[in-house]
Design a protein around this motif. Structure first.
Motif, PDB file in Angstrom:
ATOM      1  N   UNK A 196      40.090  -8.787 -34.802  1.00 52.64           N
ATOM      2  CA  UNK A 196      40.671  -8.690 -33.460  1.00 52.64           C
ATOM      3  C   UNK A 196      41.861  -9.643 -33.306  1.00 52.64           C
ATOM      4  N   UNK A 197      41.750 -10.829 -33.852  1.00 50.50           N
ATOM      5  CA  UNK A 197      42.835 -11.812 -33.806  1.00 50.50           C
ATOM      6  C   UNK A 197      44.109 -11.227 -34.409  1.00 50.50           C
ATOM      7  N   UNK A 198      43.982 -10.611 -35.582  1.00 46.43           N
ATOM      8  CA  UNK A 198      45.148 -10.047 -36.259  1.00 46.43           C
ATOM      9  C   UNK A 198      45.714  -8.853 -35.500  1.00 46.43           C
ATOM     10  N   UNK A 199      44.847  -8.077 -34.866  1.00 44.44           N
ATOM     11  CA  UNK A 199      45.320  -6.953 -34.060  1.00 44.44           C
ATOM     12  C   UNK A 199      46.126  -7.453 -32.866  1.00 44.44           C
ATOM     13  N   UNK A 200      45.647  -8.533 -32.242  1.00 43.59           N
ATOM     14  CA  UNK A 200      46.333  -9.078 -31.064  1.00 43.59           C
ATOM     15  C   UNK A 200      47.684  -9.685 -31.420  1.00 43.59           C
ATOM     16  N   UNK A 201      47.766 -10.412 -32.528  1.00 47.62           N
ATOM     17  CA  UNK A 201      49.046 -11.021 -32.878  1.00 47.62           C
ATOM     18  C   UNK A 201      50.023  -9.990 -33.429  1.00 47.62           C
ATOM     19  N   UNK A 202      49.522  -8.821 -33.770  1.00 48.97           N
ATOM     20  CA  UNK A 202      50.388  -7.746 -34.234  1.00 48.97           C
ATOM     21  C   UNK A 202      51.130  -7.064 -33.110  1.00 48.97           C
ATOM     22  N   UNK A 203      50.758  -7.387 -31.881  1.00 53.81           N
ATOM     23  CA  UNK A 203      51.397  -6.797 -30.700  1.00 53.81           C
ATOM     24  C   UNK A 203      52.104  -7.888 -29.928  1.00 53.81           C
ATOM     25  N   UNK A 204      53.296  -7.605 -29.492  1.00 52.10           N
ATOM     26  CA  UNK A 204      54.079  -8.576 -28.721  1.00 52.10           C
ATOM     27  C   UNK A 204      54.248  -8.041 -27.306  1.00 52.10           C
ATOM     28  N   UNK A 205      53.528  -8.622 -26.367  1.00 50.21           N
ATOM     29  CA  UNK A 205      53.655  -8.197 -24.974  1.00 50.21           C
ATOM     30  C   UNK A 205      53.315  -6.730 -24.766  1.00 50.21           C
ATOM     31  N   UNK A 206      52.318  -6.238 -25.494  1.00 48.40           N
ATOM     32  CA  UNK A 206      51.911  -4.857 -25.345  1.00 48.40           C
ATOM     33  C   UNK A 206      52.715  -3.880 -26.186  1.00 48.40           C
ATOM     34  N   UNK A 207      53.763  -4.362 -26.841  1.00 44.49           N
ATOM     35  CA  UNK A 207      54.603  -3.515 -27.677  1.00 44.49           C
ATOM     36  C   UNK A 207      54.505  -4.042 -29.101  1.00 44.49           C
TER      37      UNK A 207
END
Length: 63
Positions: A33-44
């Motif tokens: 989940x951490x890697x998924x979240x940092x893969x997105x910048x401000x929802x994009x």
């Protein structure tokens, strides 16, 4: 031309080695989940955001 590795005078570790070591430590302390979240910048997604910023820069140059 061959690239030479940059080695720290203090520890004798190259930038590549330091990055690998840091990546391994991060993967041990964070889940998928951490890697998924940092893969997105401000929802994009990061790549899309970069594309948007490049486009805005080009538009600003035209003005």
């Amino acid at each position: 031309m061959a690239r030479r590795m940059e080695v720290s005078e203090k520890g004798g570790m190259s930038v590549k080695e330091a990055g690998r070591k840091g990546g391994q430590a991060t993967s041990k302390s964070h889940d998928r989940k951490f890697y998924e979240e940092i893969g997105h910048k401000g929802g994009v997604k990061g790549g899309q955001r970069v594309r948007e910023l490049i486009q805005k820069g080009k538009e600003a140059e035209r003005k």
